[in-house]
Design a protein around this motif. Sequence first.
Motif, mmCIF file in Angstrom:
data_model
loop_
_atom_site.group_PDB
_atom_site.id
_atom_site.type_symbol
_atom_site.label_atom_id
_atom_site.label_comp_id
_atom_site.label_asym_id
_atom_site.label_seq_id
_atom_site.Cartn_x
_atom_site.Cartn_y
_atom_site.Cartn_z
ATOM 1 N N PHE A 16 -6.647 8.591 -38.215
ATOM 2 C CA PHE A 16 -7.080 7.383 -38.915
ATOM 3 C C PHE A 16 -8.422 6.876 -38.377
ATOM 4 C CE2 PHE A 16 -2.463 7.390 -39.703
ATOM 5 C CZ PHE A 16 -2.527 7.496 -41.086
ATOM 6 N N ILE A 17 -8.677 7.093 -37.111
ATOM 7 C CA ILE A 17 -9.998 6.741 -36.556
ATOM 8 C C ILE A 17 -11.083 7.581 -37.223
ATOM 9 C CG2 ILE A 17 -11.440 6.772 -34.467
ATOM 10 C CD1 ILE A 17 -9.387 4.491 -34.512
ATOM 11 N N HIS A 18 -10.818 8.850 -37.448
ATOM 12 C CA HIS A 18 -11.783 9.712 -38.153
ATOM 13 C C HIS A 18 -12.010 9.218 -39.584
ATOM 14 C CE1 HIS A 18 -12.499 12.723 -35.114
ATOM 15 N NE2 HIS A 18 -11.192 12.865 -34.911
ATOM 16 N N LEU A 19 -10.942 8.766 -40.225
ATOM 17 C CA LEU A 19 -11.100 8.200 -41.570
ATOM 18 C C LEU A 19 -12.040 6.996 -41.548
ATOM 19 C CD1 LEU A 19 -7.581 8.142 -43.298
ATOM 20 C CD2 LEU A 19 -9.569 9.478 -43.938
ATOM 21 N N GLU A 21 -14.319 6.283 -39.324
ATOM 22 C CA GLU A 21 -15.685 6.735 -39.008
ATOM 23 C C GLU A 21 -16.390 7.292 -40.239
ATOM 24 O OE1 GLU A 21 -15.409 7.946 -34.300
ATOM 25 O OE2 GLU A 21 -14.788 9.433 -35.790
ATOM 26 N N SER A 22 -15.627 7.809 -41.182
ATOM 27 C CA SER A 22 -16.239 8.357 -42.395
ATOM 28 C C SER A 22 -16.415 7.294 -43.475
ATOM 29 C CB SER A 22 -15.418 9.529 -42.926
ATOM 30 O OG SER A 22 -14.167 9.079 -43.390
ATOM 31 N N VAL A 39 -11.337 -1.188 -39.265
ATOM 32 C CA VAL A 39 -12.626 -1.052 -39.940
ATOM 33 C C VAL A 39 -13.649 -0.534 -38.943
ATOM 34 C CG1 VAL A 39 -12.173 -2.871 -41.624
ATOM 35 C CG2 VAL A 39 -13.274 -3.436 -39.474
ATOM 36 N N SER A 40 -14.732 0.038 -39.453
ATOM 37 C CA SER A 40 -15.759 0.593 -38.564
ATOM 38 C C SER A 40 -16.567 -0.523 -37.904
ATOM 39 C CB SER A 40 -16.695 1.508 -39.344
ATOM 40 O OG SER A 40 -17.501 0.751 -40.212
ATOM 41 N N GLU A 41 -17.121 -0.213 -36.770
ATOM 42 C CA GLU A 41 -17.981 -1.160 -36.049
ATOM 43 C C GLU A 41 -19.189 -1.520 -36.913
ATOM 44 O OE1 GLU A 41 -19.192 -3.624 -32.945
ATOM 45 O OE2 GLU A 41 -17.298 -2.625 -33.287
ATOM 46 N N GLN A 46 -22.473 -5.416 -40.055
ATOM 47 C CA GLN A 46 -23.072 -5.768 -41.337
ATOM 48 C C GLN A 46 -22.567 -7.118 -41.822
ATOM 49 O OE1 GLN A 46 -25.846 -4.171 -41.722
ATOM 50 N NE2 GLN A 46 -25.474 -3.509 -43.799
ATOM 51 N N GLU A 47 -21.279 -7.389 -41.671
ATOM 52 C CA GLU A 47 -20.716 -8.665 -42.101
ATOM 53 C C GLU A 47 -21.284 -9.828 -41.310
ATOM 54 O OE1 GLU A 47 -16.480 -8.544 -41.975
ATOM 55 O OE2 GLU A 47 -16.351 -6.993 -43.520
ATOM 56 N N GLN A 48 -21.646 -9.594 -40.061
ATOM 57 C CA GLN A 48 -22.133 -10.670 -39.213
ATOM 58 C C GLN A 48 -23.598 -11.001 -39.481
ATOM 59 O OE1 GLN A 48 -21.163 -9.230 -35.305
ATOM 60 N NE2 GLN A 48 -19.082 -10.029 -35.392
ATOM 61 N N LYS A 49 -24.321 -10.091 -40.105
ATOM 62 C CA LYS A 49 -25.720 -10.355 -40.400
ATOM 63 C C LYS A 49 -25.826 -11.291 -41.589
ATOM 64 C CE LYS A 49 -27.556 -5.963 -38.827
ATOM 65 N NZ LYS A 49 -28.277 -4.769 -39.221
ATOM 66 N N SER A 50 -26.820 -12.141 -41.544
ATOM 67 C CA SER A 50 -27.036 -13.024 -42.686
ATOM 68 C C SER A 50 -27.717 -12.237 -43.799
ATOM 69 C CB SER A 50 -27.917 -14.202 -42.277
ATOM 70 O OG SER A 50 -29.239 -13.752 -42.051
ATOM 71 N N GLU A 51 -27.641 -12.764 -44.990
ATOM 72 C CA GLU A 51 -28.283 -12.101 -46.128
ATOM 73 C C GLU A 51 -29.787 -11.984 -45.889
ATOM 74 O OE1 GLU A 51 -27.296 -13.853 -49.861
ATOM 75 O OE2 GLU A 51 -25.152 -13.722 -49.478
ATOM 76 N N GLY A 52 -30.363 -12.994 -45.252
ATOM 77 C CA GLY A 52 -31.796 -12.963 -44.969
ATOM 78 C C GLY A 52 -32.173 -11.834 -44.025
#
Length: 99
Positions: A16-19, A21-22, A39-41, A46-52
């Motif tokens: 599942f970790i390989h899944l 990672e893909s 979920v992947s790191e 990406q979620e933590q970055k602002s849209e800007g």
Amino acid sequence: MTTVPIFDVKNRLPYFIHLVESGETVQITRHGKPVARIVSEEDIVQEQKSEGQIFMEKLMDWRENANDWLSTTTNEEIDEIFNIKRTIEPDIRHPEDFE
């Protein structure tokens, strides 16, 4: 998204970790009810970055890739590509004209 029971994750975690990672998200269930997700790191970052921030990164990537093209293209060619018509309307005046 892949949904799996918790006992399956316990027995086959590396799979599942390989899944993940893909690019896959793995939802873990207990007695058929969702309890967690793997979920992947990269997705977390990406979620933590602002849209800007995301926009600026994409803009900088575009500028790097387009630099050669922009340096050899005239303003008229760019206007033609984007179908820009540069005209000055006679009724439009500078704000200082009204003071």
